[in-house]
Design a protein around this motif. Structure first.
Motif, PDB file in Angstrom:
ATOM      1  N   LEU A 137      -6.007   8.452   1.205  1.00  0.00           N
ATOM      2  CA  LEU A 137      -7.111   8.298   0.332  1.00  0.00           C
ATOM      3  C   LEU A 137      -8.124   9.213   0.829  1.00  0.00           C
ATOM      4  O   LEU A 137      -8.650   9.813  -0.360  1.00  0.00           O
ATOM      5  CB  LEU A 137      -7.648   6.781   0.475  1.00  0.00           C
ATOM      6  CG  LEU A 137      -6.965   5.807  -0.492  1.00  0.00           C
ATOM      7  CD1 LEU A 137      -7.281   4.325  -0.378  1.00  0.00           C
ATOM      8  CD2 LEU A 137      -7.492   5.994  -2.111  1.00  0.00           C
ATOM      9  N   ASP A 184     -10.999   4.534   5.641  1.00  0.00           N
ATOM     10  CA  ASP A 184      -9.681   4.940   5.081  1.00  0.00           C
ATOM     11  C   ASP A 184      -9.016   5.670   6.054  1.00  0.00           C
ATOM     12  O   ASP A 184      -8.458   6.945   5.627  1.00  0.00           O
ATOM     13  CB  ASP A 184     -10.127   5.516   3.507  1.00  0.00           C
ATOM     14  CG  ASP A 184     -10.896   4.875   2.660  1.00  0.00           C
ATOM     15  OD1 ASP A 184     -10.326   3.640   2.436  1.00  0.00           O
ATOM     16  OD2 ASP A 184     -11.673   5.348   2.067  1.00  0.00           O
ATOM     17  N   ARG A 223      -4.898  10.964  -5.170  1.00  0.00           N
ATOM     18  CA  ARG A 223      -5.173   9.690  -5.428  1.00  0.00           C
ATOM     19  C   ARG A 223      -4.191   9.080  -6.595  1.00  0.00           C
ATOM     20  O   ARG A 223      -4.028   7.926  -6.624  1.00  0.00           O
ATOM     21  CB  ARG A 223      -6.634   9.541  -5.535  1.00  0.00           C
ATOM     22  CG  ARG A 223      -7.443   9.768  -4.546  1.00  0.00           C
ATOM     23  CD  ARG A 223      -8.714   9.083  -4.299  1.00  0.00           C
ATOM     24  NE  ARG A 223      -9.302   9.235  -3.201  1.00  0.00           N
ATOM     25  CZ  ARG A 223     -10.590   8.397  -2.991  1.00  0.00           C
ATOM     26  NH1 ARG A 223     -11.401   7.889  -3.849  1.00  0.00           N
ATOM     27  NH2 ARG A 223     -11.077   8.788  -1.458  1.00  0.00           N
ATOM     28  N   LEU A 226      -5.578  -0.226  -7.620  1.00  0.00           N
ATOM     29  CA  LEU A 226      -4.409   0.058  -6.688  1.00  0.00           C
ATOM     30  C   LEU A 226      -4.020  -1.390  -6.189  1.00  0.00           C
ATOM     31  O   LEU A 226      -4.712  -2.214  -5.662  1.00  0.00           O
ATOM     32  CB  LEU A 226      -4.898   0.606  -5.491  1.00  0.00           C
ATOM     33  CG  LEU A 226      -5.406   2.286  -5.712  1.00  0.00           C
ATOM     34  CD1 LEU A 226      -5.972   2.812  -4.404  1.00  0.00           C
ATOM     35  CD2 LEU A 226      -4.436   2.958  -6.188  1.00  0.00           C
ATOM     36  N   GLU A 272       1.983   2.910  -6.021  1.00  0.00           N
ATOM     37  CA  GLU A 272       1.526   1.380  -5.744  1.00  0.00           C
ATOM     38  C   GLU A 272       1.847   0.537  -7.358  1.00  0.00           C
ATOM     39  O   GLU A 272       2.423  -0.547  -7.246  1.00  0.00           O
ATOM     40  CB  GLU A 272       0.080   1.146  -5.297  1.00  0.00           C
ATOM     41  CG  GLU A 272      -0.009   1.795  -4.020  1.00  0.00           C
ATOM     42  CD  GLU A 272      -1.490   1.199  -3.539  1.00  0.00           C
ATOM     43  OE1 GLU A 272      -2.142   0.315  -4.023  1.00  0.00           O
ATOM     44  OE2 GLU A 272      -1.670   1.694  -2.300  1.00  0.00           O
ATOM     45  N   GLU A 331       4.335  14.561  -6.429  1.00  0.00           N
ATOM     46  CA  GLU A 331       2.857  15.117  -6.286  1.00  0.00           C
ATOM     47  C   GLU A 331       2.959  16.419  -6.951  1.00  0.00           C
ATOM     48  O   GLU A 331       1.810  16.551  -7.833  1.00  0.00           O
ATOM     49  CB  GLU A 331       2.600  15.478  -4.933  1.00  0.00           C
ATOM     50  CG  GLU A 331       1.106  16.070  -4.641  1.00  0.00           C
ATOM     51  CD  GLU A 331       1.022  16.526  -3.025  1.00  0.00           C
ATOM     52  OE1 GLU A 331      -0.137  16.256  -2.691  1.00  0.00           O
ATOM     53  OE2 GLU A 331       1.744  17.190  -2.606  1.00  0.00           O
ATOM     54  N   ILE A 335      -0.957   8.105  -5.090  1.00  0.00           N
ATOM     55  CA  ILE A 335      -1.340   6.778  -4.437  1.00  0.00           C
ATOM     56  C   ILE A 335      -1.002   5.912  -5.698  1.00  0.00           C
ATOM     57  O   ILE A 335      -0.474   4.827  -5.291  1.00  0.00           O
ATOM     58  CB  ILE A 335      -2.683   6.709  -3.861  1.00  0.00           C
ATOM     59  CG1 ILE A 335      -2.507   7.604  -2.416  1.00  0.00           C
ATOM     60  CG2 ILE A 335      -2.910   5.170  -3.580  1.00  0.00           C
ATOM     61  CD1 ILE A 335      -3.913   7.573  -2.047  1.00  0.00           C
ATOM     62  N   GLU A 373       0.821  -1.043  -0.063  1.00  0.00           N
ATOM     63  CA  GLU A 373      -0.008   0.113   0.043  1.00  0.00           C
ATOM     64  C   GLU A 373       0.919   1.122   0.079  1.00  0.00           C
ATOM     65  O   GLU A 373       2.025   1.177   0.469  1.00  0.00           O
ATOM     66  CB  GLU A 373      -0.944   0.093   1.209  1.00  0.00           C
ATOM     67  CG  GLU A 373      -1.984  -1.120   1.189  1.00  0.00           C
ATOM     68  CD  GLU A 373      -3.328  -0.930   1.967  1.00  0.00           C
ATOM     69  OE1 GLU A 373      -3.759   0.081   1.735  1.00  0.00           O
ATOM     70  OE2 GLU A 373      -3.660  -1.837   2.983  1.00  0.00           O
ATOM     71  N   HIS A 374       0.318   2.438  -0.537  1.00  0.00           N
ATOM     72  CA  HIS A 374       1.104   3.493  -0.714  1.00  0.00           C
ATOM     73  C   HIS A 374       1.872   4.048   0.603  1.00  0.00           C
ATOM     74  O   HIS A 374       3.049   4.828   0.545  1.00  0.00           O
ATOM     75  CB  HIS A 374       0.361   4.512  -1.265  1.00  0.00           C
ATOM     76  CG  HIS A 374      -0.776   5.134  -0.556  1.00  0.00           C
ATOM     77  ND1 HIS A 374      -1.994   4.584  -0.050  1.00  0.00           N
ATOM     78  CD2 HIS A 374      -0.989   6.436   0.406  1.00  0.00           C
ATOM     79  CE1 HIS A 374      -2.807   5.224   0.786  1.00  0.00           C
ATOM     80  NE2 HIS A 374      -2.020   6.134   1.133  1.00  0.00           N
ATOM     81  N   PHE A 375       1.033   3.842   1.984  1.00  0.00           N
ATOM     82  CA  PHE A 375       1.679   4.496   2.752  1.00  0.00           C
ATOM     83  C   PHE A 375       2.735   3.424   3.489  1.00  0.00           C
ATOM     84  O   PHE A 375       3.750   4.003   4.041  1.00  0.00           O
ATOM     85  CB  PHE A 375       0.792   4.675   4.142  1.00  0.00           C
ATOM     86  CG  PHE A 375      -0.256   3.348   4.343  1.00  0.00           C
ATOM     87  CD1 PHE A 375       0.201   2.342   5.221  1.00  0.00           C
ATOM     88  CD2 PHE A 375      -1.415   3.179   3.740  1.00  0.00           C
ATOM     89  CE1 PHE A 375      -0.670   1.222   5.293  1.00  0.00           C
ATOM     90  CE2 PHE A 375      -2.218   2.222   3.944  1.00  0.00           C
ATOM     91  CZ  PHE A 375      -1.815   1.080   4.858  1.00  0.00           C
ATOM     92  N   GLY A 406      -3.282   6.355   5.607  1.00  0.00           N
ATOM     93  CA  GLY A 406      -2.877   6.658   4.486  1.00  0.00           C
ATOM     94  C   GLY A 406      -3.638   8.197   3.862  1.00  0.00           C
ATOM     95  O   GLY A 406      -4.146   8.724   4.589  1.00  0.00           O
TER      96      GLY A 406
END
Length: 427
Positions: free
Chosen positions: A276, A271, A391, A341, A398, A175, A394, A140-142, A274
């Motif tokens: 989201l 959620d 998003r 994702l 991923e 970003e 993210i 996961e992204h985090f 992270g």
């Protein structure tokens, strides 16, 4: 906002549309309230007319030296002056009550929108690309961001509480690169005009796009009565509020890259890890102002513009036609773009593109006039994310994860990354 005249003529159609959205019928109560309002308004107009004519008759009676008639007419005028304010107040009260109810009724879905109770009734319109195939496990992204050392939720919580993130160094640059890429694509190739607009707006502006009064709990309000925008749709759409546009100058297409602010009321427990679902996030917004005949075609075009962002980033996604029970309040038809994702092993919404018909235009009093025509019509408005930057970040983290924990930069973003081709762990 729906037109009460249309409701009077299409009571069954309104209730059928509300039923598709899972809402109770409203036509009968609305028409009854409007009948009361119209009756009071008629009585008010009749009494005002009688007051004016009686005032003239007093002069004629006095000229004819008919003092008895003159005094009777004076008494009648005095009585009317006493009763008229009460009727005026009742008329205003009923008008406000009717408008408040109308302001809370959702838009009428297009006939081709699938009927459904919730997201389980949504229909896949198309699928683009394929899921990545790796030998290494997805994350996961985090997990990725924290391991790299450029994503910090604890420091964000120290600064602002939950649902905030601190990004640093290479991920912060990624970003920014995503936002710049989106705005450059939409202005350079898709014909949108870039706009830098306020992040704080008055209540009337939010009313125009349908955020108020129904969704006030989702907004952040400042101490002076303004609100932080939940999306640049609010400002971009209201650029034409109160205006009469020339049809030959339509469509107008606006885009903006701005922070958005949402209270996430009602999302407790959802959620929480992270990025989201954040209180503050960047989004590239798309808004179109069209005539009535062009809005459906414009909806397809806008959705294609949002899809192009994901295509160029090489991300696998699907486009969903939302059912009646999952559509937004002001929408007549909505496409959601759901990106894959790998870390969550699921699709998540990254863009929502909606056509609103004249629903917002009636609230904003935004109109257009055809060439050589005297009459005006309400414009049609559309809005979409092109796309949500956070998003999208993210999704890139991923989907571009390497076995060693680094993240490759999509080719289309390389010009914005200052020579970086991958994000690697901080030394």
């Amino acid at each position: 906002m729906l037109d009460i005249k249309w409701i009077r003529d299409n009571a069954d159609a309104l209730d059928a549309a509300l039923a598709k959205r899972g809402a109770a019928p409203q036509a009968a109560s609305l028409i009854a309230l409007d009948e009361r309002r119209r009756a009071i308004l008629q009585e008010l107009q009749d009494k005002q007319s009688r007051r004016n004519s009686a005032s003239k008759e007093i002069g004629a009676a006095m000229a004819a030296k008919n003092s008895e008639l003159a005094e009777s007419l004076k008494a009648e005028v005095a009585d009317l002056k006493t009763t008229l304010p009460a009727l005026e107040e009742e008329s205003r009260t009923l008008e406000a009550e009717l408008n408040d109810i109308l302001a809370r009724i959702p838009n009428i879905p297009h006939d081709d929108v699938p009927v459904g109770k919730d997201e389980t009734g949504n229909v896949i319109a198309r699928v683009v690309g394929e899921k990545p195939r790796w030998s290494h496990p997805a994350k996961e992204h985090f997990e990725i961001g924290e391991a790299l050392g450029y994503m910090d939720f604890d420091r964000a919580a120290k600064l602002s509480g939950s649902r905030f993130t601190v990004l640093t160094s290479q991920i912060a640059r990624l970003e920014r690169a995503l936002g710049q890429f989106m705005i450059d694509l939409h202005t350079g190739e898709h014909g949108y005009t870039e706009v830098s607009s306020p992040l704080m707006v008055r209540a009337e502006t939010l009313y125009g796009t349908g955020n108020l009064p129904k969704f006030e709990e989702d907004l952040f309000k400042t101490t002076d009565g303004r609100y932080l925008i939940p999306t640049a749709e609010v400002t971009l759409t209201n650029l034409v509020a109160g205006e009469i546009l020339e049809q030959e100058k339509l469509p107008l297409r606006f885009t903006a890259l701005t922070p958005s602010f949402r209270s996430e009321a009602g999302s407790a427990g959802r959620d929480t890890r992270g990025m989201l679902r954040q209180h503050q996030f960047w989004k590239c917004e798309l808004v179109s102002i069209t005539d009535a005949e062009s809005s459906i075609a414009e909806h397809e075009r806008m959705t294609a513009c949002a899809e192009e962002v994901l295509k160029r980033l090489g991300l696998h996604f699907r486009t969903m036609t939302l059912c009646t029970g999952d559509m937004g309040f002001g929408s007549r038809k909505t496409y959601d773009l759901e990106v894959w994702l790998p870390g969550q092993n699921t699709y998540r919404e990254i863009s929502s593109c909606s056509v609103c018909g004249d629903f917002q235009a009636r609230r904003m009093d935004a109109r257009y006039r055809g060439k050589g025509e005297k009459a005006t019509k309400f414009v049609h408005t559309l809005n979409g994310s092109g796309t949500a930057v956070g998003r999208c970040l993210i999704a890139v983290l991923e989907n571009y994860l390497n076995e060693d924990g680094s993240v490759s930069i999509p080719d289309v973003l390389l010009p914005y990354m200052g020579g970086l081709t991958r994000i690697e762990k901080a030394a």
